[in-house]
Design an enzyme around this catalytic site. Structure first.
Site, short mmCIF file in Angstrom:
data_model
loop_
_atom_site.label_atom_id
_atom_site.label_comp_id
_atom_site.label_asym_id
_atom_site.label_seq_id
_atom_site.Cartn_x
_atom_site.Cartn_y
_atom_site.Cartn_z
N ARG A 1 19.75 40.19 33.68
CA ARG A 1 20.93 41.05 33.80
C ARG A 1 22.12 40.31 34.41
O ARG A 1 23.26 40.67 34.15
CB ARG A 1 20.57 42.31 34.60
CG ARG A 1 19.78 43.31 33.78
CD ARG A 1 19.28 44.45 34.64
NE ARG A 1 18.03 44.14 35.29
CZ ARG A 1 17.65 44.62 36.47
NH1 ARG A 1 18.46 45.40 37.14
NH2 ARG A 1 16.48 44.31 36.97
N GLU B 1 11.65 42.70 44.89
CA GLU B 1 11.36 44.02 45.46
C GLU B 1 10.05 44.53 44.86
O GLU B 1 9.31 45.26 45.51
CB GLU B 1 12.51 45.00 45.15
CG GLU B 1 12.39 46.33 45.89
CD GLU B 1 13.46 47.35 45.50
OE1 GLU B 1 14.26 47.10 44.60
OE2 GLU B 1 13.44 48.42 46.13
O1 LIG Z 1 17.18 40.88 45.53
P1 LIG Z 1 15.86 40.88 44.81
O2 LIG Z 1 14.82 41.72 45.50
O3 LIG Z 1 15.37 39.51 44.50
O4 LIG Z 1 16.07 41.65 43.44
C1 LIG Z 1 17.20 41.48 42.59
C2 LIG Z 1 16.80 40.95 41.24
O5 LIG Z 1 15.91 41.88 40.59
C3 LIG Z 1 16.39 42.11 39.27
O6 LIG Z 1 15.93 41.17 38.38
P2 LIG Z 1 14.51 41.21 37.63
O7 LIG Z 1 13.68 40.10 38.14
O8 LIG Z 1 13.95 42.59 37.64
O9 LIG Z 1 14.87 40.73 36.17
P3 LIG Z 1 15.79 41.12 34.93
O10 LIG Z 1 17.23 40.83 35.32
O11 LIG Z 1 15.28 40.16 33.91
O12 LIG Z 1 15.60 42.58 34.58
C4 LIG Z 1 17.89 41.97 39.41
O13 LIG Z 1 18.50 41.72 38.16
C5 LIG Z 1 18.02 40.82 40.36
O14 LIG Z 1 17.99 39.56 39.70
N1 LIG Z 2 15.99 48.98 42.74
C1 LIG Z 2 16.43 48.11 41.83
N2 LIG Z 2 17.15 48.52 40.77
C2 LIG Z 2 17.60 47.64 39.84
N3 LIG Z 2 17.34 46.33 39.90
C3 LIG Z 2 16.62 45.88 40.94
N4 LIG Z 2 16.22 44.64 41.28
C4 LIG Z 2 15.50 44.73 42.41
N5 LIG Z 2 15.43 45.99 42.84
C5 LIG Z 2 16.14 46.73 41.93
#
Ligand SMILES: O=P(O)(O)OC[C@H]1O[C@H](OP(=O)(O)OP(=O)(O)O)[C@H](O)[C@@H]1O
Ligand SMILES: Nc1ncnc2[nH]cnc12
Length: 170
Positions: free
Chosen positions: A58, A95
Site C-alpha cells: 500500500r 501488528e
Molecule cells: O507499523 P506496523 O505495525 O509495522 O504496520 C504498518 C504496516 O502494515 C501494513 O502493511 P502489510 O504488511 O499489511 O502489507 P500490505 O501493504 O501489503 O497490505 C501497512 O501497509 C504498513 O506497511
Molecule cells: N489496523 C491496521 N489497519 C490497516 N493497516 C494496518 N497495518 C497495520 N495495522 C493496520
C-alpha cells in the site's frame, strides 16, 4: 474535504481484535486521493528528499505520486523474493504477524537523504525495518510520512528521534 470520511473501519481483519483501516474508499475517489497526496507531501516541500523509500504494497500507492510532487525518484522495499537483483534484507514484526523486507543492494547511495513513505503507521515495525535497510546502505533517513497514524499503538517509540508526519491520526 475530510479524509476521515474516506477511511473505512473493518473489524476483526486480518485477525480477531484488529480494526483494519481500509483505504479503498479513499483510493476510489480522485479528489480524496489528490488531497491525501497533497497533505502527505506538504511538510517536505521546503526541503525535499533525494529519494523516497516505498513500502510494499500500500505504500507504493502513495510513494510514486509523492515523489512526483517532491521532485525525486522512488526506491522499492518489497516482501521477500520479489526483487530481481542482489538484495539486502531485514526481519520485522507487524501488528498482525512477522515478515521480512528486502531492498536492492545498489538502490541507495551513501549520504543520500531518504524519506520513507507508507499508508499506515501502526506498531512501527515496518518503518523501523525500512530505516534499518536504508541506514545499512549508508543513506540518511530524514523522516517518515504516512497517510494514517494509529497513535494508540505508539509506533513512534520504535523510531527514535526520526521525524514522523501523518495526514490523519486516530
Ligand atoms: O507499523 P506496523 O505495525 O509495522 O504496520 C504498518 C504496516 O502494515 C501494513 O502493511 P502489510 O504488511 O499489511 O502489507 P500490505 O501493504 O501489503 O497490505 C501497512 O501497509 C504498513 O506497511
Ligand atoms: N489496523 C491496521 N489497519 C490497516 N493497516 C494496518 N497495518 C497495520 N495495522 C493496520
Amino acid at each position: 474535504m475530510n479524509l476521515f470520511d474516506h477511511i473505512r473501519d473493518v473489524p476483526d481483519f486480518p485477525k480477531p481484535g484488529i480494526v483494519f483501516k481500509d483505504i479503498s474508499p479513499l483510493l476510489a475517489s480522485r479528489e480524496a486521493t489528490q488531497e491525501a497526496i497533497r497533505a502527505m507531501a506538504e511538510p517536505y516541500r521546503a526541503d525535499p528528499p533525494e529519494a523516497i523509500l516505498a513500502v510494499e504494497a500500500r505504500g507504493f500507492l502513495f510513494a510514486v505520486p509523492m515523489a512526483q510532487e517532491l521532485g525525486c525518484g522512488v526506491v522499492l522495499v518489497r516482501k521477500p523474493g520479489k526483487l530481481p537483483a542482489a538484495t539486502t534484507a531485514v526481519e520485522y514484526a507487524l501488528e498482525y504477524g512477522n515478515d521480512m523486507l528486502e531492498m536492492h543492494a545498489d538502490a541507495l547511495t551513501k549520504g543520500q537523504k531518504v524519506l520513507i513513505v507508507d499508508d499506515v503507521l501502526a506498531t512501527g515495525g515496518t518503518v523501523a525495518a525500512c530505516a534499518d535497510l536504508a541506514r545499512q546502505a549508508g543513506a540518511e533517513v530524514t523522516a517518515a510520512a504516512f497517510l494514517v497514524e494509529l497513535t494508540f499503538l505508539n509506533g513512534r517509540s520504535k523510531l527514535g528521534n526520526l521525524p514522523v508526519s501523518a495526514a490523519i491520526t486516530y
